[in-house]
Design a protein around this motif. Structure first.
Motif, short mmCIF file in Angstrom:
data_model
loop_
_atom_site.label_atom_id
_atom_site.label_comp_id
_atom_site.label_asym_id
_atom_site.label_seq_id
_atom_site.Cartn_x
_atom_site.Cartn_y
_atom_site.Cartn_z
N ASN A 1 -52.79 -0.83 52.48
CA ASN A 1 -51.18 -1.51 52.88
C ASN A 1 -49.53 -0.53 52.95
O ASN A 1 -49.02 -1.34 53.29
CB ASN A 1 -51.09 -2.59 51.76
CG ASN A 1 -50.21 -3.52 51.28
OD1 ASN A 1 -50.42 -3.80 52.83
ND2 ASN A 1 -49.47 -3.49 50.88
N ILE A 2 -49.62 0.21 53.72
CA ILE A 2 -48.43 1.09 53.89
C ILE A 2 -48.85 1.72 55.47
O ILE A 2 -49.60 1.64 56.07
CB ILE A 2 -48.36 2.60 53.18
CG1 ILE A 2 -49.62 3.97 53.45
CG2 ILE A 2 -48.29 2.12 51.94
CD1 ILE A 2 -48.90 4.93 52.64
N SER A 3 -47.78 1.20 56.40
CA SER A 3 -47.84 1.55 57.79
C SER A 3 -48.21 2.93 58.08
O SER A 3 -48.64 3.21 58.95
CB SER A 3 -46.23 0.94 58.14
OG SER A 3 -45.03 2.21 57.37
N HIS B 1 -50.48 6.06 58.17
CA HIS B 1 -51.76 5.56 58.03
C HIS B 1 -51.71 7.52 56.89
O HIS B 1 -51.66 8.46 57.45
CB HIS B 1 -52.14 6.31 58.40
CG HIS B 1 -54.12 6.24 58.66
ND1 HIS B 1 -55.51 5.54 58.23
CD2 HIS B 1 -55.25 7.58 58.78
CE1 HIS B 1 -56.08 6.19 57.88
NE2 HIS B 1 -56.36 7.47 58.20
N GLY C 1 -40.94 6.36 53.92
CA GLY C 1 -42.04 6.42 53.75
C GLY C 1 -42.27 7.34 52.54
O GLY C 1 -41.96 7.14 51.42
#
Ligand SMILES: *[C@@H]1O[C@H](CO)[C@@H](O)[C@H](O)[C@H]1NC(C)=O
Ligand SMILES: *[C@@H]1O[C@H](CO)[C@@H](O)[C@H](O)[C@H]1NC(C)=O
Ligand SMILES: *[C@@H]1O[C@H](CO)[C@@H](O)[C@H](O)[C@H]1NC(C)=O
Ligand SMILES: *[C@@H]1O[C@H](CO)[C@@H](O)[C@H](O)[C@H]1NC(C)=O
Ligand SMILES: *[C@@H]1O[C@H](CO)[C@@H](O)[C@H](O)[C@H]1NC(C)=O
Ligand SMILES: *[C@@H]1O[C@H](CO)[C@@H](O)[C@H](O)[C@H]1NC(C)=O
Ligand SMILES: *[C@@H]1O[C@H](CO)[C@@H](O)[C@H](O)[C@H]1NC(C)=O
Ligand SMILES: *[C@@H]1O[C@H](CO)[C@@H](O)[C@H](O)[C@H]1NC(C)=O
Ligand SMILES: *[C@@H]1O[C@H](CO)[C@@H](O)[C@H](O)[C@H]1NC(C)=O
Ligand SMILES: *[C@@H]1O[C@H](CO)[C@@H](O)[C@H](O)[C@H]1NC(C)=O
Ligand SMILES: *[C@@H]1O[C@H](CO)[C@@H](O)[C@H](O)[C@H]1NC(C)=O
Ligand SMILES: *[C@@H]1O[C@H](CO)[C@@H](O)[C@H](O)[C@H]1NC(C)=O
Length: 788
Positions: free
Chosen positions: A77-79, A81, A244
């Motif tokens: 679910n995180i942009s 990778h 991030g």
């Protein structure tokens, strides 16, 4: 005609957009994989999800070639990778590779040649065993688990001991959970106590119960410990949004000491942050990452001195411990294999010969070592690695708080005197215009920055012996302060520098960790930070040696003991000069203190090579220099303490009023906690009263909250005067001071917002105070909930 065009577009997209795997295919989510399922191919676009969908496992194309796949686990679910584990990173499979469970119950990943690439032996009962991905990110098949064979990443609650991490590029390893090594055996970092696990609060637990603490200690959504391709071991937290992954702990602060960054004969130099470059020593020329000798050595050789350069890859790294330089030099001359030697001038007799090869060279003033490089007699190159002091003397017009003996006075110290006098003149005249003052201030700041940041950041702190400090402080006789971190003694070094010696209490971590932290603290240079000159770490003793700041801490000036307070009429100009009682700080000085402190904290948060949260900002930790220039002390020490200690420490001293609400909840501590504390200090600077001091007996009640009260006074009742310091209210001229005081109050209110995300960053706070950004009306700080 159209086809090649289409293809090139496709290739373009593949190469540059790094698409999710086979996005054209319908994605299929599975929760388990068993022998009854058909073989799993990359082309199916199938992913195995953890029950709460935090993690996913499946084939993922390699970054370089979209037709080759690696079976990996990543965060779903995180942009960004982020792979946390992979089965076949070193041998990606083509589109016809498969994962399957054989009739005998063996889990296999085979490429087109039929070779099994699955790491370890994963066997189970073909009738019942299933491959599943659990919520904590572990892939399990029978007795086999991905936690047992990690790649470069450890997740919270995964055992680190008993495993080996390898950086993705294969160059670096974390062995025995203790040593970082390059080229399989050369160790550049180690800890005395093996790492055991990372927990979700950001502690890295070690064998003997000690722990390494992340800067954002507290519950975080995602965390990981990764051995990066650059050879550093880091803990990351996911902060969401554009931030991030953020580094919250790292093993090696001085990145050039990591082996293998440069090739043979080359010297690694740090350009700040992560970036390094490889330069050649004199007498050598660049060839790729390595350097070659321009003139081969013959019988006749000489040495070139390279200041602050160290090589550490010779065949024998033993310290010979010689009596003097001449002996070290002659030992090298007598050995045909000797290519040079490292020597320290600190009287310790440190002498290490570099035999057979010159490897792992780096430049760092922290080494305090000079490298004597052996070159042929006919070599005409001069050493361009000269001492830091030479550098400063030739390139800098002004020297600010350099750790040098005061006798060495020359034009540069005179310049400082001139600056101080200018400031003093400004203060006395008291009619300075705002913008002129600001401009000058910014000029001083920039000057300090260029000096401090360009030349001093790598300057290693001096290591003192306990005996030296005992002598300097006259057996610790002159105690000038008792703080949460330990008692402070005044002392004088043999070179007549006056120092403040702080003996730390209850510090966590071993010697190397302490040294690493101290190195980081010593690298921070800012006009408004107290300079760290050295330290002592001997037999469990932890002592820091700071510059001595003469006027003492801000609280003495803001909250003078009631007894010596005179009535307003008695207050006279010449009292400023009376050393026996603290003078009242006027509005301009208060403003300057606020701005200086804000900038220093912003520097700690945003501009340092390493992030540093202060975690204990309060008037006691703001010292005033000769010209009332504020200097923050105790920065960087929070990392040496446990969070629980930090909380209890403040409670004991009754200063919890400076602690942001997130300290008492178990929320993560971010830089915004410092912003809150600063807001409280700012309010105190303006009001001249302690945040827990209820002035008006009518309002006396349990849930009286200073910021809320102040907010009501200023924004509801429109009576700013009510919150201003009554001791200098007579100096308040609304025409002259309104703008400045208004800015301080509004900024304080923004800093004191209940929710961390509502508070501005420290950089913004400094700008708010400067008046260079527009400020909206703050919201009312409301609840201050403290579960005692
Ligand atoms: C698979 O799971 C992801 C994430 O939960 C979801 O976005 C996607 O719609 C799912 N696909 C299918 C086919 O269920
Ligand atoms: C395994 O997956 C299948 C289909 O995805 C599902 O119906 C089944 O309940 C799962 N079994 C277990 C034990 O999770
Ligand atoms: C995925 O991220 C979105 C947005 O960040 C969030 O709303 C959602 O709850 C997340 N889902 C899971 C399963 O974590
Ligand atoms: C796998 O694919 C490659 C080319 O993509 C092909 O040469 C090879 O024969 C295939 N192997 C199998 C076992 O299908
Ligand atoms: C896997 O098991 C086989 C036989 O059970 C054994 O020969 C082999 O050494 C094992 N391999 C590993 C990596 O444990
Ligand atoms: C799996 O099931 C088959 C048929 O039910 C049985 O013959 C076989 O013995 C089972 N295998 C194992 C390892 O239990
Ligand atoms: C998923 O489970 C893990 C482990 O129990 C937990 O840490 C995480 O918060 C959960 N995530 C969600 C979105 O529920
Ligand atoms: C790792 O440390 C834990 C805690 O001391 C211990 O229980 C475990 O056996 C250790 N594992 C290995 C493989 O050494
Ligand atoms: C690694 O070590 C071997 C011998 O120990 C040496 O031959 C090789 O050059 C080294 N590689 C690097 C990159 O230093
Ligand atoms: C340094 O490099 C690491 C790993 O490549 C990265 O995660 C980190 O964000 C970098 N830090 C900076 C300040 O660029
Ligand atoms: C010293 O000179 C060499 C060769 O000219 C150059 O490559 C290197 O960068 C210089 N080093 C420094 C510290 O200036
Ligand atoms: C160095 O030490 C040796 C042995 O103690 C002594 O003979 C020599 O004179 C010393 N040299 C210098 C320069 O002090």
């Amino acid at each position: 005609m159209a086809l090649p065009f289409l293809c090139s577009v496709l290739i373009f997209t593949f190469l540059f957009c790094n698409p999710p795997p086979l996005s054209a295919q319908p994605q299929q989510n599975i929760s388990n994989f068993s022998s009854s399922d058909s073989p799993w191919r990359p082309s199916q676009g199938q992913i195995l999800l953890s029950p709460n969908s935090t993690f996913a496992a499946g084939f993922w194309p390699t970054p370089t070639s979209p037709n080759l796949y690696i079976f990996s686990i990543w965060y779903l679910n995180i942009s960004v990778h982020t792979d946390i584990w992979s089965a076949n990173a070193n041998s990606p499979v083509s589109g016809n590779g498969t994962v399957s469970i054989t009739a005998s119950g063996e889990l296999r990943l085979v490429d087109s040649s039929g070779k099994n690439l699955w790491p370890g032996n994963a066997t189970g009962n073909p009738n019942s065993t299933k491959l599943v991905l659990r919520n904590d990110g572990v892939l399990v098949y029978g007795d086999w688990s991905s936690f047992g064979s990690p790649t470069d990443t450890i997740l919270p609650n995964q055992q680190i001991n008993g495993t080996r991490l390898v950086s993705r590029n294969g160059k670096y390893k974390f062995k025995n959970s203790m040593r970082l090594v390059f080229n399989d055996s050369d160790s550049y970092w180690s800890t005395a106590n093996a790492f055991q696990k990372l927990d979700e609060y950001g502690n890295v637990w070690q064998e003997n119960g000690e722990k390494q603490i992340s800067s954002d200690l507290g519950a975080a959504w995602l965390r990981r410990l990764t051995l990066d391709n650059d050879g550093n071991l880091r803990v990351y937290s996911f902060q969401g949004g554009v931030d991030g992954w953020v580094v919250v702990w790292l093993a090696v602060p001085e990145i050039c000491t990591i082996y293998g960054r440069c090739g043979a004969n080359s010297i690694c130099m740090n350009d700040g942050g992560n970036s390094t470059r490889c330069t050649c020593p004199p007498g050598f020329q660049q060839r790729g990452d390595s350097c070659d000798r321009k003139i081969q050595m013959t019988q006749n050789t000489k040495f070139l001195r390279l200041d602050y350069v160290n090589f550490s890859g010779g065949a024998d790294q033993n310290n010979l411990g010689v009596q003097n330089f001449t002996i070290c030099e002659s030992k090298c001359l007598a050995n045909r294999d000797c290519l040079g030697f490292g020597f320290k001038y600190d009287g310790s007799g440190y002498c290490v010969l570099q035999l057979k090869r010159l490897l792992y060279g780096y430049w760092s003033p922290g080494t305090e070592t000079a490298m004597y490089l052996r070159v042929d007699n006919s070599e005409s190159d001069q050493s361009n690695f000269t001492g830091m002091t030479d550098l400063l003397e030739t390139t800098c017009p002004v020297r600010i708080s350099l750790p040098l003996p005061p006798e060495e006075s020359n034009t540069t110290t005179r310049n400082i005197v001139i600056i101080c006098t200018l400031f003093a003149a400004e203060l006395i005249s008291g009619v300075l215009f705002f913008s002129a003052f600001l401009k000058k201030y910014i000029k001083y700041r920039d000057m300090a920055r260029t000096l401090g940041l360009e030349f001093l950041p790598a300057g290693g702190p001096k290591r003192f012996t306990y005996a030296e400090l005992k002598a300097a402080t006259n057996d610790f006789s002159d105690c000038v302060g008792k703080g949460g971190f330990g008692d402070v003694y005044k002392g004088e070094l043999p070179d007549h520098r006056i120092v403040a010696v702080k003996c730390l209490k209850n510090v966590t971590g071993g010697d190397p960790e302490f040294w690493a932290e101290v190195t980081i603290i010593a690298r921070m240079h800012h006009l408004n930070l107290v300079r760290l000159w050295g330290f002592c770490a001997e037999k469990g003793r932890r002592i820091l040696v700071y510059e001595y700041v003469p006027k003492g801490s801000l609280d003495k000036f803001l909250f003078p003991a009631r007894g010596i307070l005179k009535s307003e009429e008695d207050y006279a100009e010449d009292e400023l000069l009376d050393p026996s009682r603290p003078p009242m700080l006027d509005w301009n000085i208060r403003y300057r203190i606020a701005l200086g402190v804000a900038r220093a904290i912003a520097y700690l948060h945003e501009e340092c090579l390493e992030w540093v949260l202060h975690c204990d900002i309060k008037p006691e930790n703001i010292l005033l220099g000769d010209d009332f220039c504020p200097k923050i002390s105790d920065f960087g020490l929070a990392k040496l303490k446990k969070k629980e200690d930090m909380v209890s420490m403040s409670r004991i001293r009754g200063t919890r009023g400076y602690m942001a609400p997130e300290w008492v909840k178990m929320d993560p501590i971010t830089p915004k906690a410092d912003v809150y504390s600063f807001g409280m200090v700012l309010l105190e600077i303006v009001s001249g009263r302690r945040n827990n001091e209820i002035q008006d007996s009518l309002t006396q009640s349990e849930d009286w909250y200073f910021p809320r009260w102040a907010f009501d006074k200023v924004f509801k009742e429109m009576r700013v005067e009510d919150i201003l310091d009554s001791q200098i209210i007579h100096c308040y001229d609304s025409r002259l001071h309104f703008d400045m005081v208004d800015r301080m109050v509004k900024t304080a209110m923004w800093c004191l917002q209940d929710r961390p995300e509502m508070r501005p960053s420290m950089g913004k706070v400094a700008k708010m105070l400067e008046g260079t950004v527009e400020m909206m009306e703050p919201k009312k700080p409301t609840i201050f909930f403290l579960a005692d």
